[in-house]
Design a protein around this motif. Structure first.
Motif, mmCIF file in Angstrom:
data_model
loop_
_atom_site.group_PDB
_atom_site.id
_atom_site.type_symbol
_atom_site.label_atom_id
_atom_site.label_comp_id
_atom_site.label_asym_id
_atom_site.label_seq_id
_atom_site.Cartn_x
_atom_site.Cartn_y
_atom_site.Cartn_z
ATOM 1 N N THR A 182 0.823 -1.212 0.000
ATOM 2 C CA THR A 182 0.000 0.000 0.000
ATOM 3 C C THR A 182 0.858 1.263 0.000
ATOM 4 O OG1 THR A 182 -0.249 -0.012 2.407
ATOM 5 C CG2 THR A 182 -1.939 -1.145 1.127
ATOM 6 N N HIS A 183 2.110 1.170 0.462
ATOM 7 C CA HIS A 183 3.010 2.323 0.397
ATOM 8 C C HIS A 183 3.662 2.434 -0.972
ATOM 9 C CE1 HIS A 183 2.981 1.743 4.855
ATOM 10 N NE2 HIS A 183 2.758 3.031 4.768
ATOM 11 N N LEU A 184 3.890 1.303 -1.608
ATOM 12 C CA LEU A 184 4.569 1.294 -2.898
ATOM 13 C C LEU A 184 3.628 1.595 -4.054
ATOM 14 C CD1 LEU A 184 6.776 -1.856 -2.347
ATOM 15 C CD2 LEU A 184 7.452 0.536 -2.104
ATOM 16 N N PHE A 185 2.375 1.266 -3.881
ATOM 17 C CA PHE A 185 1.390 1.452 -4.939
ATOM 18 C C PHE A 185 0.232 2.300 -4.417
ATOM 19 C CE2 PHE A 185 3.420 -2.683 -5.824
ATOM 20 C CZ PHE A 185 3.998 -2.369 -7.030
ATOM 21 N N PRO A 186 0.338 3.624 -4.552
ATOM 22 C CA PRO A 186 -0.715 4.508 -4.065
ATOM 23 C C PRO A 186 -2.068 4.120 -4.663
ATOM 24 C CG PRO A 186 1.175 5.768 -4.831
ATOM 25 C CD PRO A 186 1.417 4.337 -5.215
ATOM 26 N N GLY A 187 -3.075 4.126 -3.836
ATOM 27 C CA GLY A 187 -4.420 3.790 -4.288
ATOM 28 C C GLY A 187 -4.845 2.399 -3.860
ATOM 29 N N LEU A 188 -3.882 1.509 -3.643
ATOM 30 C CA LEU A 188 -4.226 0.144 -3.229
ATOM 31 C C LEU A 188 -4.863 0.160 -1.844
ATOM 32 C CD1 LEU A 188 -4.264 -2.884 -3.651
ATOM 33 C CD2 LEU A 188 -1.886 -2.969 -2.882
ATOM 34 N N ASN A 189 -4.328 0.987 -0.957
ATOM 35 C CA ASN A 189 -4.890 1.076 0.387
ATOM 36 C C ASN A 189 -6.346 1.525 0.340
ATOM 37 O OD1 ASN A 189 -4.631 0.888 3.237
ATOM 38 N ND2 ASN A 189 -4.533 3.118 3.340
ATOM 39 N N LYS A 190 -6.615 2.519 -0.495
ATOM 40 C CA LYS A 190 -7.992 3.012 -0.636
ATOM 41 C C LYS A 190 -8.909 1.900 -1.149
ATOM 42 C CE LYS A 190 -8.656 7.277 -1.963
ATOM 43 N NZ LYS A 190 -8.756 8.494 -2.799
ATOM 44 N N LEU A 247 -8.570 -1.341 -0.685
ATOM 45 C CA LEU A 247 -8.754 -2.404 0.302
ATOM 46 C C LEU A 247 -9.376 -1.922 1.613
ATOM 47 C CD1 LEU A 247 -5.351 -4.295 -0.145
ATOM 48 C CD2 LEU A 247 -7.538 -4.767 -1.267
ATOM 49 N N LYS A 248 -9.305 -0.618 1.858
ATOM 50 C CA LYS A 248 -9.771 -0.050 3.126
ATOM 51 C C LYS A 248 -11.256 -0.330 3.351
ATOM 52 C CE LYS A 248 -9.624 4.177 5.804
ATOM 53 N NZ LYS A 248 -9.198 5.568 5.816
ATOM 54 N N GLY A 249 -11.573 -0.747 4.561
ATOM 55 C CA GLY A 249 -12.960 -0.974 4.956
ATOM 56 C C GLY A 249 -13.512 -2.329 4.545
ATOM 57 N N ARG A 250 -12.766 -3.070 3.770
ATOM 58 C CA ARG A 250 -13.222 -4.402 3.360
ATOM 59 C C ARG A 250 -12.789 -5.416 4.400
ATOM 60 N NH1 ARG A 250 -11.788 -5.578 -2.736
ATOM 61 N NH2 ARG A 250 -12.982 -7.421 -2.200
ATOM 62 N N HIS A 251 -13.585 -6.441 4.572
ATOM 63 C CA HIS A 251 -13.257 -7.518 5.505
ATOM 64 C C HIS A 251 -13.003 -8.783 4.707
ATOM 65 C CE1 HIS A 251 -14.286 -5.053 8.951
ATOM 66 N NE2 HIS A 251 -15.315 -4.628 8.243
ATOM 67 N N THR A 306 -6.041 -11.929 -3.780
ATOM 68 C CA THR A 306 -6.848 -11.813 -4.995
ATOM 69 C C THR A 306 -7.291 -10.373 -5.222
ATOM 70 O OG1 THR A 306 -7.604 -14.097 -4.808
ATOM 71 C CG2 THR A 306 -8.954 -12.612 -6.145
ATOM 72 N N ALA A 307 -7.743 -9.694 -4.168
ATOM 73 C CA ALA A 307 -8.188 -8.304 -4.295
ATOM 74 C C ALA A 307 -7.030 -7.403 -4.735
ATOM 75 C CB ALA A 307 -8.777 -7.816 -2.979
ATOM 76 N N ALA A 308 -5.849 -7.604 -4.138
ATOM 77 C CA ALA A 308 -4.689 -6.787 -4.503
ATOM 78 C C ALA A 308 -4.253 -7.087 -5.935
ATOM 79 C CB ALA A 308 -3.536 -7.049 -3.531
ATOM 80 N N GLU A 309 -4.212 -8.363 -6.296
ATOM 81 C CA GLU A 309 -3.807 -8.724 -7.661
ATOM 82 C C GLU A 309 -4.777 -8.171 -8.701
ATOM 83 O OE1 GLU A 309 -3.454 -12.991 -7.517
ATOM 84 O OE2 GLU A 309 -1.330 -12.887 -6.955
ATOM 85 N N THR A 310 -6.064 -8.233 -8.414
ATOM 86 C CA THR A 310 -7.069 -7.710 -9.336
ATOM 87 C C THR A 310 -6.867 -6.221 -9.553
ATOM 88 O OG1 THR A 310 -8.648 -9.404 -8.670
ATOM 89 C CG2 THR A 310 -9.552 -7.445 -9.728
ATOM 90 N N TRP A 311 -6.643 -5.504 -8.461
ATOM 91 C CA TRP A 311 -6.422 -4.065 -8.568
ATOM 92 C C TRP A 311 -5.135 -3.774 -9.329
ATOM 93 C CZ3 TRP A 311 -2.837 -0.439 -6.957
ATOM 94 C CH2 TRP A 311 -3.245 0.895 -7.049
ATOM 95 N N LEU A 312 -4.048 -4.497 -8.987
ATOM 96 C CA LEU A 312 -2.764 -4.266 -9.648
ATOM 97 C C LEU A 312 -2.815 -4.624 -11.133
ATOM 98 C CD1 LEU A 312 -0.396 -5.577 -6.849
ATOM 99 C CD2 LEU A 312 -0.528 -3.223 -7.679
ATOM 100 N N ASP A 313 -3.591 -5.651 -11.490
ATOM 101 C CA ASP A 313 -3.717 -6.044 -12.897
ATOM 102 C C ASP A 313 -4.275 -4.922 -13.768
ATOM 103 O OD1 ASP A 313 -2.664 -8.556 -12.577
ATOM 104 O OD2 ASP A 313 -4.599 -9.579 -12.475
#
Length: 99
Positions: free
Chosen positions: A35-43, A45-49, A58-65
């Protein structure tokens, strides 16, 4: 490096690691995560459980893809620079250039 996890702090584990010849490496004072290296990833993932590590991955990979190559390269270059600084502080840096 073990991020001070409880399992690694037990006396039994510490003795075994010493017996096997492992050297403990402290993390740098600022140890970046994705989340520090890729701005926007934290936003994203934030609030999701998440119920498992796999769901987070999977959520991070989908976003990064969905990010452009230059964006990903920039984040990886930041990681390389931070790792190099940390290793140089320890006096153990060896240049590695992937081919």
């Amino acid at each position: 490096m073990h991020e001070n996890a409880r399992a690694y702090r037990t006396l039994v584990t510490q003795k075994k690691l010493a017996y096997l010849g492992f050297q403990r490496l402290d993390h740098p004072s600022y140890s970046p995560n994705l989340t520090h290296l890729f701005p926007g990833l934290n936003k994203r993932l934030k609030g999701r459980h998440f119920s498992s590590d796999g769901e987070v991955i999977t959520a991070a990979e989908t976003w990064l893809d969905g990010r452009p190559y230059e964006f990903l390269l920039s984040g990886l270059q930041k990681l390389q620079q931070l790792a190099k600084k940390w290793i140089e502080l320890r006096g153990e840096y060896v240049e590695y250039i992937p081919r």
